[in-house]
Motif scaffolding. Structure first.
Motif, PDB file in Angstrom:
ATOM      1  N   UNK A  25       0.862  -1.174   0.000  1.00  0.00           N
ATOM      2  CA  UNK A  25       0.000   0.000   0.000  1.00  0.00           C
ATOM      3  C   UNK A  25       0.901   1.227   0.000  1.00  0.00           C
ATOM      4  N   UNK A  26       0.986   1.901  -1.139  1.00  0.00           N
ATOM      5  CA  UNK A  26       1.910   3.021  -1.293  1.00  0.00           C
ATOM      6  C   UNK A  26       1.165   4.285  -1.710  1.00  0.00           C
ATOM      7  N   UNK A  27       1.745   5.419  -1.334  1.00  0.00           N
ATOM      8  CA  UNK A  27       1.150   6.711  -1.672  1.00  0.00           C
ATOM      9  C   UNK A  27       1.446   7.032  -3.135  1.00  0.00           C
ATOM     10  N   UNK A  28       0.408   7.301  -3.936  1.00  0.00           N
ATOM     11  CA  UNK A  28       0.656   7.650  -5.341  1.00  0.00           C
ATOM     12  C   UNK A  28       1.485   8.921  -5.454  1.00  0.00           C
ATOM     13  N   UNK A  29       2.295   9.011  -6.503  1.00  0.00           N
ATOM     14  CA  UNK A  29       3.124  10.191  -6.699  1.00  0.00           C
ATOM     15  C   UNK A  29       2.329  11.360  -7.266  1.00  0.00           C
TER      16      UNK A  29
ATOM     17  N   UNK B  43       3.205  -1.979   4.304  1.00  0.00           N
ATOM     18  CA  UNK B  43       3.836  -0.697   3.951  1.00  0.00           C
ATOM     19  C   UNK B  43       5.320  -0.810   3.627  1.00  0.00           C
ATOM     20  N   UNK B  44       5.950  -1.938   3.951  1.00  0.00           N
ATOM     21  CA  UNK B  44       7.382  -2.090   3.719  1.00  0.00           C
ATOM     22  C   UNK B  44       8.185  -1.791   4.972  1.00  0.00           C
ATOM     23  N   UNK B  45       9.331  -2.464   5.156  1.00  0.00           N
ATOM     24  CA  UNK B  45      10.105  -2.336   6.403  1.00  0.00           C
ATOM     25  C   UNK B  45      10.673  -0.953   6.656  1.00  0.00           C
TER      26      UNK B  45
ATOM     27  N   UNK C  92      14.456  -0.695  20.519  1.00  0.00           N
ATOM     28  CA  UNK C  92      13.658  -0.179  19.416  1.00  0.00           C
ATOM     29  C   UNK C  92      14.277  -0.608  18.098  1.00  0.00           C
ATOM     30  N   UNK C  93      13.446  -0.608  17.065  1.00  0.00           N
ATOM     31  CA  UNK C  93      13.933  -0.909  15.724  1.00  0.00           C
ATOM     32  C   UNK C  93      13.295   0.101  14.777  1.00  0.00           C
ATOM     33  N   UNK C  94      14.142   0.731  13.964  1.00  0.00           N
ATOM     34  CA  UNK C  94      13.672   1.701  12.971  1.00  0.00           C
ATOM     35  C   UNK C  94      12.799   2.774  13.625  1.00  0.00           C
ATOM     36  N   UNK C  95      13.293   3.305  14.750  1.00  0.00           N
ATOM     37  CA  UNK C  95      12.491   4.234  15.559  1.00  0.00           C
ATOM     38  C   UNK C  95      12.173   5.533  14.839  1.00  0.00           C
ATOM     39  N   UNK C  96      12.879   5.859  13.771  1.00  0.00           N
ATOM     40  CA  UNK C  96      12.602   7.075  13.025  1.00  0.00           C
ATOM     41  C   UNK C  96      11.581   6.896  11.923  1.00  0.00           C
ATOM     42  N   UNK C  97      10.973   5.721  11.830  1.00  0.00           N
ATOM     43  CA  UNK C  97      10.001   5.445  10.777  1.00  0.00           C
ATOM     44  C   UNK C  97       8.742   6.289  10.963  1.00  0.00           C
ATOM     45  N   UNK C  98       8.009   6.541   9.879  1.00  0.00           N
ATOM     46  CA  UNK C  98       6.779   7.352  10.009  1.00  0.00           C
ATOM     47  C   UNK C  98       5.625   6.603  10.670  1.00  0.00           C
TER      48      UNK C  98
ATOM     49  N   UNK D 116      20.476  -3.126  14.316  1.00  0.00           N
ATOM     50  CA  UNK D 116      20.552  -1.788  13.746  1.00  0.00           C
ATOM     51  C   UNK D 116      19.347  -1.540  12.852  1.00  0.00           C
ATOM     52  N   UNK D 117      19.017  -0.276  12.650  1.00  0.00           N
ATOM     53  CA  UNK D 117      17.908   0.087  11.777  1.00  0.00           C
ATOM     54  C   UNK D 117      18.314  -0.221  10.336  1.00  0.00           C
ATOM     55  N   UNK D 118      17.956  -1.401   9.872  1.00  0.00           N
ATOM     56  CA  UNK D 118      18.390  -1.842   8.552  1.00  0.00           C
ATOM     57  C   UNK D 118      17.204  -2.474   7.833  1.00  0.00           C
ATOM     58  N   UNK D 119      16.579  -1.768   6.879  1.00  0.00           N
ATOM     59  CA  UNK D 119      15.424  -2.320   6.175  1.00  0.00           C
ATOM     60  C   UNK D 119      15.713  -3.665   5.519  1.00  0.00           C
ATOM     61  N   UNK D 120      16.937  -3.847   5.025  1.00  0.00           N
ATOM     62  CA  UNK D 120      17.279  -5.116   4.380  1.00  0.00           C
ATOM     63  C   UNK D 120      17.220  -6.263   5.385  1.00  0.00           C
ATOM     64  N   UNK D 121      17.735  -5.996   6.601  1.00  0.00           N
ATOM     65  CA  UNK D 121      17.686  -7.024   7.640  1.00  0.00           C
ATOM     66  C   UNK D 121      16.242  -7.339   8.022  1.00  0.00           C
ATOM     67  N   UNK D 122      15.427  -6.294   8.113  1.00  0.00           N
ATOM     68  CA  UNK D 122      14.029  -6.519   8.461  1.00  0.00           C
ATOM     69  C   UNK D 122      13.329  -7.342   7.384  1.00  0.00           C
ATOM     70  N   UNK D 123      13.625  -7.046   6.125  1.00  0.00           N
ATOM     71  CA  UNK D 123      13.023  -7.800   5.033  1.00  0.00           C
ATOM     72  C   UNK D 123      13.446  -9.267   5.093  1.00  0.00           C
TER      73      UNK D 123
END
Length: 880
Positions: free
Chosen positions: A12-16, A107-109, A120-126, A721-728
């Protein structure tokens, strides 16, 4: 409707190119995504989503199964489209963690983070998932300046929880949004059992300037039917299964009752031959450990599951997976299913309508009943859910006896009346709080009780308010007077706040300012506090300070460090209670043998407590520390010995479970060991970690991994660490584990450092038995692995004991005797590949140290047995 996390689909992504989206654009984009997943919104969902798109607060008071999670997804999506930060909060970590992974899938990692009291993990995420306490602390610190858009508060009925309700009320008071105009904060409050919400509607609207819309519906997507049963439980379950009303969740109000009842259900004929074969194939590769695992394996093969918080996480997850696959017909569990447990249920059967709530036995209230009953009926699968309540057991038995007499004396009314009079009726147990069909009907018709305020004032709340750019005294006064408490209760809370303020001033933590500063503060901190002091282990700084009291050169240093850390952890009462029970059983035998009178015996036994190493030292230090840090008074020091006890007794996890009778509480023990391991790793400064302590920490981690690695993996995931690849990658592995049984952990001996501790503990255990002259116990250890060994014979040990004590008066088994000085380990000696040589030197009373227990450690056999396989080959003269 399937849950969002159960259907594979595009993100689910926000259209551009939107710029500032309109409510229509937001609504259309979200509903198009829902349609792309082969779903459509229910009317109540559509109403709620429209209101959220329009920027209104929403209170969603709809039944379980009505798709509240989908509405929460819309709130997060709208926040992303508007460039806002959004929060999902829930009462328990397990639900927060489950929602975290669900949102990562959608929404994606990179867009989703999680914050807990541990890490915490990826604490700066929206999008942030957190427990209610984390959100409340942010609200206290930042108030109207908090950078928040939509705030989703799931299971909002916890507002009335006696211990945690404050955390649900504080955000409603403090998150008023920015200055002037409409607030940025937008609440979505969700629960199936909210009751009257008028006060929330009024006060939230007043504080934020936004409209509040209630979306409620008494119409369940899957309607419920109700039945009051006077049929014996086992017969009733068989009946429900034959009527195709399974899976059935059998609700008990204690873990013991759930486990004991499950054991009595294996005789039920629940599965077809094909289902038994499918279930057997599914379980073939699953690793059941000794202890409760063997019992659970037999239950599952008969189509019966067990689910409660005392089980190992891997077992609970297995039961959930088997239930989702339709392979379990009956699940015996506790009432925790009322808080989002992931088990699909067609029928809920309550074994009673009364429970012990921690202080007394009482009937269920309407909210509790509807939370539990509402789990019946699977959206997208069932056209109707069923709720069954069993009559009290003594009532069922008396009715059965009456039916039997009626059949025996059919046609002879006089004999029947006489038989009824002479037949004694079974009475309820002492302290029993009864219920009836009228009770059941009243609960069905009753609306949930009004939610009452449970505001509290603590040191931590005061310190959080000091971060605000305003006078904390006025901020606290406003917080209290804005609460939903009565005027009398508000006055009590204000006195409590003033007492805390005075103590902080007296301790020198705060100082009065001669004039208000630029932000209006009249008091300010005189010390620097760590930013996360209220989020991490509250007494961790005390533990670090207390470590300074220990002598690094002492033989007990490593164990004493463990005791310091254990004193700041939450007490696992099932474990410490079992320790007390064990101590009493041992002590009473000693007292009887000594001829102590009954009254005196009972007095002595009443004074027994669980082991509390360093209790006096730590208690004194805690009082000193508290004088400079008064906020620690919100928490209690709790000396205990669980990890240390396992080390000193050379216990494996299963040894501890068996010794203390903890088969039904394995999960409690594992959770505690995991907390201890994590805190040892995080809290003890590197300079304070001796080589022996490092070995013990490594051993503890391996104990956890070999028992059930899921809790440890959860913590390591949060600490990463805040690493989207690791979360994926974690998500991919999670999906693989869902599709197939997780592989067993590496061999028991793979971590040589941890295995060496196991061997060392086992050898010292033999020294302890030797010192106590327990030849039968020593022989039993050998028979376990090599019945043919000469040392499997108690007489052979008796000869060695006679020879030793002819020469010496005593052998010491104190802390020094446990040290590395008296233990030798040779890995893979020449001519013995796959073996280690272990030697435990006996600490004799003359200090000669010329006697030892020599043994071989079989590594391959240890891997197979998942325990150290040790065989003694010589006891006597020390052979270097």
């Amino acid at each position: 409707m399937p849950s969002p996390s159960s259907t594979a689909a595009a993100r689910l992504e926000v259209p551009g190119g939107w710029g500032t989206p309109t409510p229509e654009q937001l609504f259309d984009a979200f509903t198009q995504w829902v349609a792309s997943r082969g779903m459509s919104l229910y009317p109540a969902q559509e109403d709620a989503v429209l209101e959220l798109a329009d920027g209104n607060h929403v209170i969603m008071a709809t039944p379980t199964g009505s798709g509240k999670s989908m509405v929460a997804l819309a709130a997060h999506f709208f926040a992303l489209a508007r460039g806002e930060r959004t929060v999902y909060t829930a009462p328990i970590k397990a639900l927060v963690s489950e929602k975290f992974f669900s949102l990562v899938e959608v929404f994606g990692p990179e867009k989703v983070g999680m914050v807990t009291g541990d890490s915490s993990v990826n604490a700066g995420a929206p999008i942030i998932c957190c427990t209610a306490e984390i959100l409340a602390n942010e609200a206290l610190r930042d108030g109207a300046e908090a950078d928040l858009g939509p705030v989703v508060m799931d299971e909002f009925h916890f507002y009335a929880d006696p211990h945690r309700g404050w955390a649900w009320q504080v955000p409603l008071i403090e998150l008023r949004g920015g200055h002037g105009g409409r607030s940025a904060v937008q609440f979505l409050l969700m629960s199936a059992t909210l009751g009257d919400t008028s006060k929330f509607e009024r006060r939230i609207a007043e504080r934020t300037g936004r409209d509040v819309v209630v979306v409620s519906s008494a119409q369940r997507p899957v309607p419920l039917s109700y039945e009051y049963s006077t049929t014996p439980l086992v017969d009733k379950l068989q009946e429900l299964a034959e009527q195709n009303l399974a899976p059935v969740y059998v609700v008990h109000f204690s873990q013991r009752a759930a486990a004991e009842q499950a054991a009595g259900l294996m005789s039920l004929n629940l599965l077809t031959r094909a289902e038994r074969e499918q279930l057997g194939e599914r379980l073939k590769s699953f690793r059941f450990a000794k202890g409760y695992g063997q019992t659970l394996s037999r239950l599952l093969k008969s189509g019966v599951g067990v689910h409660h918080a005392g089980m190992l996480p891997k077992y609970r997850r297995l039961v959930e997976q088997l239930a989702q696959q339709g392979l379990l017909k009956v699940i015996s569990g506790t009432d925790t299913l009322g808080v989002g447990i992931n088990v699909p249920i067609r029928t809920v059967l309550l074994t009673g309508l009364s429970k012990y709530d921690g202080s007394r036995v009482r009937q269920l209230n309407a909210r509790e009943f509807h939370q539990i009953a509402g789990r019946a009926g699977r959206a997208g699968f069932d056209t109707e859910g069923t709720v069954v309540v069993q009559a009290p057991e003594h009532v069922i038995e008396n009715l059965a006896a009456e039916r039997k007499l009626a059949a025996k004396h059919a046609g002879d009314e006089a004999k029947l009346v006489q038989a009824m009079k002479s037949k004694p009726k079974k009475k309820p147990p002492e302290g029993f709080v009864s219920w009836s069909e009228k009770t059941f009907q009243r609960l069905i018709d009753a609306e949930p009780e009004p939610m009452s305020s449970k505001m509290q004032v603590t040191y931590a709340m005061v310190l959080h308010l000091l971060n605000r750019p305003e006078d904390p005294v006025m901020a606290m006064r406003r917080l209290i007077t804005s609460s939903d408490e009565s005027p009398a209760r508000q006055a009590i809370l204000q006195r409590r706040a003033l007492d805390i303020l005075r103590e902080l001033l007296a301790a020198g933590v705060l100082e009065r300012l001669a004039e208000p500063d630029g932000d209006g503060r009249t008091v300010d901190l005189t010390i620097d506090l760590q930013d996360d002091f209220a989020l991490n282990q509250p007494l961790a700084p005390f533990a670090v300070a207390a470590l300074e009291l220990l002598d690094p050169e002492a033989e007990t240093y490593a164990l004493d460090v463990i005791s310091v850390i254990e004193s700041i952890l939450d007490t696992p009462y099932q474990v410490t209670g079992a320790q007390v029970k064990k101590l009493k059983s041992e002590r009473i035998a000693e007292l009887k043998a000594e001829g102590v009178e009954y009254t005196e015996r009972m007095r002595i036994l009443d004074e027994l407590t669980h082991p509390q190493p360093l209790a006096e030292l730590l208690g004194q230090q805690f009082e000193v520390y508290r004088a400079a840090a008064p906020w620690v008074a919100d928490h209690q020091l709790a000396p205990k010995s669980v990890v240390r006890d396992m080390v000193e007794r050379a216990f494996t996890f299963i040894d501890a479970v068996n010794f203390y009778g903890l088969a039904r509480s394995e999960g409690v023990l594992l959770r505690y060991l995991t907390d201890a391991y994590r805190t040892l790793r995080q809290t003890v400064p590197t300079a304070k970690v001796s080589e022996e302590l490092a070995d013990l920490i490594e051993w503890l981690g391996e104990v956890i991994r070999q028992t059930d690695s899921s809790l440890l993996e959860e913590w390591e995931r949060l600490a990463a660490e805040d690493d989207p690849a690791k979360l994926a990658e974690l998500e991919r592995r999670q999906q693989e584990e869902d599709d197939a049984a997780a592989p067993p952990p590496a061999g028991f001996t793979a971590n040589e450092r941890a295995f060496a501790v196991v061997v060392r503990n086992a050898m010292f255990r033999r020294a302890e038995l030797f010192a106590s002259e327990l030849e039968e116990a020593l022989a039993a250890l050998e028979r376990e692995h090599d019945p043919a060994s000469e040392w499997a014979d108690p007489d052979r040990w008796g000869q060695a004991l006679d020879a030793f004590f002819d020469q010496y008066e005593d052998v010491f088994v104190d802390a020094r005797a446990r040290s590395a000085e008296y233990f030798r380990l040779e890995k893979h000696p020449a001519g013995k590949p796959g073996f280690w040589r272990a030697v435990q030197v006996l600490n004799d009373d003359q200090g000669n140290h010329d006697w030892a227990i020599h043994a071989w450690v079989d590594l391959a056999a240890s891997d197979e047995a998942e325990a150290a396989v040790i065989t003694v080959h010589h006891v006597g003269e020390l052979r270097i």
